[in-house]
Scaffold this active site. Structure first.
Site, PDB file in Angstrom:
ATOM      1  N   LEU A 560      45.917 -15.654   4.600  1.00 43.54           N
ATOM      2  CA  LEU A 560      47.265 -16.172   4.375  1.00 43.54           C
ATOM      3  C   LEU A 560      47.674 -17.213   5.392  1.00 43.54           C
ATOM      4  CD1 LEU A 560      49.030 -12.783   3.664  1.00 43.54           C
ATOM      5  CD2 LEU A 560      48.358 -14.492   2.005  1.00 43.54           C
ATOM      6  N   GLU A 562      46.863 -18.848   9.706  1.00 44.79           N
ATOM      7  CA  GLU A 562      45.965 -18.899  10.844  1.00 44.79           C
ATOM      8  C   GLU A 562      46.710 -19.534  11.996  1.00 44.79           C
ATOM      9  OE1 GLU A 562      41.554 -20.696  11.776  1.00 44.79           O
ATOM     10  OE2 GLU A 562      42.491 -21.017   9.858  1.00 44.79           O
ATOM     11  N   GLY A 563      46.466 -19.053  13.172  1.00 50.89           N
ATOM     12  CA  GLY A 563      47.156 -19.633  14.309  1.00 50.89           C
ATOM     13  C   GLY A 563      46.224 -19.796  15.478  1.00 50.89           C
ATOM     14  N   GLN A 564      46.824 -19.979  16.617  1.00 53.43           N
ATOM     15  CA  GLN A 564      46.075 -20.271  17.813  1.00 53.43           C
ATOM     16  C   GLN A 564      45.101 -19.139  18.154  1.00 53.43           C
ATOM     17  OE1 GLN A 564      48.924 -21.198  20.787  1.00 53.43           O
ATOM     18  NE2 GLN A 564      47.370 -21.379  22.352  1.00 53.43           N
ATOM     19  N   GLY A 566      44.768 -16.058  16.260  1.00 49.91           N
ATOM     20  CA  GLY A 566      44.482 -15.051  15.250  1.00 49.91           C
ATOM     21  C   GLY A 566      44.680 -15.546  13.831  1.00 49.91           C
ATOM     22  N   VAL A 568      46.087 -14.260   9.673  1.00 50.31           N
ATOM     23  CA  VAL A 568      46.826 -13.310   8.859  1.00 50.31           C
ATOM     24  C   VAL A 568      46.130 -13.187   7.521  1.00 50.31           C
ATOM     25  CG1 VAL A 568      49.036 -12.698   7.894  1.00 50.31           C
ATOM     26  CG2 VAL A 568      48.945 -14.042   9.968  1.00 50.31           C
ATOM     27  N   ASP A 703      63.261 -19.855  13.125  1.00 46.96           N
ATOM     28  CA  ASP A 703      62.598 -20.556  12.021  1.00 46.96           C
ATOM     29  C   ASP A 703      63.057 -19.975  10.689  1.00 46.96           C
ATOM     30  OD1 ASP A 703      60.999 -22.326  10.701  1.00 46.96           O
ATOM     31  OD2 ASP A 703      59.127 -21.280  11.077  1.00 46.96           O
TER      32      ASP A 703
END
Ligand SMILES: *[C@@H]1O[C@H](CO)[C@@H](O)[C@H](O)[C@H]1NC(C)=O
Ligand SMILES: *[C@@H]1O[C@H](CO)[C@@H](O)[C@H](O)[C@H]1NC(C)=O
Ligand SMILES: *[C@@H]1O[C@H](CO)[C@@H](O)[C@H](O)[C@H]1NC(C)=O
Length: 847
Positions: A560, A562-564, A566, A568, A703
């Site tokens: 679903l 993606e980040g720095q 990790g 999801v 946000d």
């Protein structure tokens, strides 16, 4: 509202969309960009008749792109009667194309070439080219009027093709340049042609009914050959066959029909040819059944299958139950019993004097259409979709696809290596940057603590604000000076710099200066929640209130976000109902898996990220509100650390509303799903309620937007935070070089200019969210402004010389509601309403 027994929780991150799937293509939903602007279409698949120069080659003909000289331009001036030039796109597989977009060459203001008109040619096999015509038979499509605006045109009828050519047309000799995009979805039916007897004319006493196939794109002589047409255009006919959805069409337009007098054998034979050998599960035939006019669905069908080049000897026979009670048109499903074939011939036996079909669809392998609407950039590349999408099955016999697979895998591996390297570099840079940002933020709040817009729920003492325009100019570029308002303040001279790190507590309420900034989004985004230390202590008073969930009961479904540090994932969790006991009610039976979002920390994440992740779990586990997404469980006994959160079946509010229409005449005509005004208010009031809860804990969301709200059954809403890493909404965020991404179109002026995030700035974002809702998310806020202009407008809010632009009143929005929005965007943060008030006001608005 009483939240006492309700169990919910603030989650971050999540999902894209768990798409509903169906067996028929739905032209209303099949409108995904196919990859010119998103880059999924490779350069080598874009070609042209000629190019003006290397920098205006075909590969620069991508909508939105400004690379090269800004567009594709042919070598020769396009003459009115000379239609030689074209831009060609190879989609690598058959697609159902419903919409096209074009744009000229702008090149940052240097270019001014565009195509006023164009024609489209398409091909399914690369050798037979067909000129597209609209339903009225017109070929020329009106296009651009300037070099920068995108002009979208619906294709009526849609095209089923692998190759598409755009051919610019002009009424006088001129230079043209084009950027284009195709919208649609993969054509999973795989049908490349049907051959059938021509449709006939029925003579009713009052009018003739033309039952010919008016959009057939093959040859029509004695019969129809090598084409597709009305039986595959995605439009089903109505019960009363003389009527049509198509404006201005003749009687009987939607149907192809035959009379039994012309077929002495008693059947109509149709041959269907496919792109490859497929494993067929069913065929669905949409038939009219107006028996009072002697029209009935077929009585029997006999199908023959051809695999390789031989027709199988034993046909399949199926006799539907004849229906003389219900005159409605319907799909009759014929079970094709997993026959393998690349062609099928079916003999449809008359059930009465007339047989009228409007659609025929085929289901093969396990392919299903995704019917959820996803905005740009979310689709996997059409040419490697087969390998990525679990709903497709690869035909082993086809070596070409195999080679394609291998190439795709190599590409993916290379991409992964690049991403890993990129991450390592960026991780270091971002860590540095975020540490610097944190420092700056704290210094900022310390130094301007007397400034009225700082987070100060109970301010006492006089305040002064930075007023000079020079101060504004100083930070405007958001360059290296951004996030250093301390310098700004001291240089503007309106506030003295008090850079002492002493904590000031006024009336027992924590000042922003002492806030412990908890990075709740270290994993998936670059956002941080600000939460005062006092609250933090309250929250961490007890141990984590969620339990370890057995990791092996999670089944991966979809990535679903993606980040720095990790990712999801959307997963299915077995036994979640028992795991949660009666603490949390699922409306799914105990033996069925529950859909959940799983946010996980990559095992190589550094210690800081790990600590933040654990802190985040602690905080999240304490947040319980019916309108806040809830943390269900964790996996922290082993790596990778996971957080399991609720997931809602209707996806996010932005996508949900984009595929709905307001109630009214228009929606009735187009048969679109609708949401009533009172339900819009119902959803908005739930967001207000969730925010009321967060603000009562001094949580600043930072946000809030429709993309961060989830929709469940019966319009229930839960606020989440997906982080800013979803490609889907990358256009909603403004990227500061090497630093954070910011949702500037939702941000208050003081958040953008001073880096202040407070409940009052959440309120500003709530106003924008309300505006999105009333617009059914059909438009981005300030869509006519560029990011830079949005920031400029922010400066106008700051200067307050009545030159600031407010979002306009949506058509659906009553004055009272627009007043509420305007109150959210008051310049003075203290004058903005509280979520309590807004919640009450929205409840009153609901009839
Ligand atoms: C179908 O019939 C209509 C009405 O007579 C006619 O205008 C049209 O050209 C026909 N289309 C084809 C493809 O034969
Ligand atoms: C066709 O699909 C069905 C169901 O997926 C499968 O059981 C069958 O073996 C397939 N047939 C062939 C010939 O591959
Ligand atoms: C056509 O159908 C009508 C009504 O079912 C029937 O009376 C007639 O005999 C049929 N004609 C032929 C040639 O089968």
């Amino acid at each position: 509202m009483n939240h006492l027994l309700n169990v919910q929780l603030l989650l971050l991150t999540i999902l894209l969309q768990y798409g509903a799937v169906t067996s028929q293509v739905n032209p209303g939903v099949c409108r995904y960009p196919l990859g010119m602007s998103g880059g999924q279409i490779q350069d080598e698949d874009i070609s042209a008749s000629s190019q003006w120069s290397e920098s205006t080659a075909a590969r620069y003909g991508r909508l939105h792109f400004e690379e090269g000289d800004g567009a594709w331009c042919p070598e020769i001036t396009v003459e009115p009667d000379n239609l030689k030039e074209f831009l060609q796109i190879d989609l690598r597989s058959l697609h159902f194309i419903t919409l096209v977009g074009t744009q000229g060459r702008h090149a940052g203001g240097i270019g001014n070439e565009f195509a006023q008109m164009y024609k489209i040619k398409y091909s399914r096999d690369g050798s037979r080219w067909i000129s597209w015509r609209n339903r009225q038979g017109k070929q020329v499509i009106e296009a651009n009027r300037n070099a920068y605006d995108i002009v979208l045109k619906d294709l009526e009828p849609p095209i089923i093709a692998r190759f598409v050519r755009f051919m610019p047309v002009t009424d006088h000799s001129m230079n043209v340049c084009m950027r284009v995009e195709l919208y649609g979805c993969e054509w999973l039916d795989g049908l490349v042609s049907y051959n059938a007897p021509v449709g006939e004319q029925m003579k009713l006493s009052d009018q003739p009914v033309y039952l010919n196939d008016s959009v057939y794109d093959g040859a029509i002589i004695h019969s129809m050959t090598e084409g597709l047409g009305q039986l595959t255009d995605g439009v089903c006919g109505q019960d009363e066959f003389t009527k049509s959805h198509v404006y201005d069409a003749w009687s009987g337009y939607d149907y192809v029909g035959w009379n039994n007098e012309s077929f002495p054998d008693g059947f109509v034979e149709i041959m269907f040819e496919f792109d490859r050998t497929r494993n067929f599960t069913s065929m669905k035939v949409h038939c009219n059944n107006l028996y009072s006019r002697h029209v009935k669905a077929f009585r029997q069908v006999v199908c023959f299958f051809r695999s390789d080049s031989d027709w199988e000897a034993a046909p399949l026979t199926f006799s539907p139950v004849m229906d003389e009670k219900n005159p409605s048109a319907r799909f009759v499903t014929v079970n094709l019993a997993n026959h393998m074939a690349n062609a099928i011939t079916c003999q449809f036996y008359f059930g009465d004097a007339w047989m009228l079909f409007s659609e025929i669809t085929f289901q093969s392998d396990t392919a299903m259409y995704n019917t959820t609407l996803a905005p740009p950039k979310t689709r996997s590349p059409p040419n490697i979709q087969q390998e990525e999408d679990p709903t497709h099955k690869i035909d082993d016999s086809n070596t070409r696809i195999l080679i394609g697979c291998l190439v795709a895998i190599i590409f993916i591996l290379v991409a992964i290596i690049v991403i890993i390297l990129w991450r390592q570099v960026w991780q270091k840079m971002l860590e540095k940057a975020s540490r610097r940002m944190l420092d700056d933020e704290l210094t900022a709040s310390l130094s301007i603590q007397s400034e009225p817009f700082s987070y100060n729920p109970n301010p006492s003492g006089e305040s002064s604000e930075p007023e000079s325009n020079s101060a504004y100019e100083h930070i405007f570029p958001l360059g290296p000076d951004y996030q250093e308002p301390s310098r700004l303040i001291s240089s503007s001279g309106t506030a003295t710099s008090k850079s002492t790190a002493t904590t000031v507590i006024q009336d027992g309420v924590p000042h922003y200066a002492e806030a412990d900034i908890v990075n709740l989004q270290g994993v998936t985004g670059s956002n941080t929640y600000a939460i005062p230390a006092v609250t933090m202590d309250l929250l961490s008073g007890k141990d984590v209130a969620v339990e370890e969930f057995p990791r092996q009961l999670l089944t991966f479904k979809e990535k679903l976000g993606e980040g720095q540090f990790g990712e999801v994932h959307l997963c299915e969790a077995e036994g979640m109902q028992e795991f949660m006991n009666e603490e949390f009610l699922f409306d799914i039976p105990v033996d069925q898996p529950v859909l959940v979002a799983v946010k996980m920390l990559r095992s190589d994440a550094n210690k800081n990220a790990r600590n933040d992740f654990l802190k985040e779990i602690k905080i999240m586990s304490r947040l319980k509100d019916p309108n806040i997404v809830r943390l269900l469980g964790v996996c922290i006994y082993s790596n990778p650390l996971c957080m399991i959160t609720e997931y809602m079946e209707n996806g996010d509010l932005n996508q949900f509303l984009s595929r709905h229409e307001p109630e009214g005449q228009l929606a009735l005509l187009s048969n679109a799903a609708t949401v009533s005004f009172s339900n819009l208010c119902h959803m908005a009031s739930q967001i207000a309620s969730g925010m009321k809860y967060l603000s009562s804990l001094n949580f600043v969301h930072r946000d809030l937007a429709t993309r961060n709200c989830l929709v469940g059954k019966k319009y229930t809403i839960k606020i989440a935070d997906f982080g800013m890493s979803r490609n889907l909404y990358s256009g909603d965020y403004y990227r500061i070089q090497g630093r954070a991404v910011l949702p500037i179109r939702w941000m208050s002026w003081e958040s953008i200019l001073l880096g202040k995030f407070t409940t009052a700035s959440d309120m500003w974002a709530f106003g924008v969210t309300l505006w999105e809702i009333l617009n059914f998310c059909k438009e981005q806020p300030y869509s006519q402004l560029t990011d830079e202009q949005v920031i400029e407008n922010t400066g106008e809010f700051f200067r307050d010389q009545k030159r600031q632009i407010y979002l306009p009143q949506p058509v659906l929005c009553p004055d009272s509601l627009y007043k509420i929005m305007l109150s959210c965007w008051r310049r003075n943060a203290k004058e903005r309403p509280a979520f309590q008030e807004i919640h009450r006001a929205l409840l009153e608005l609901q009839p």
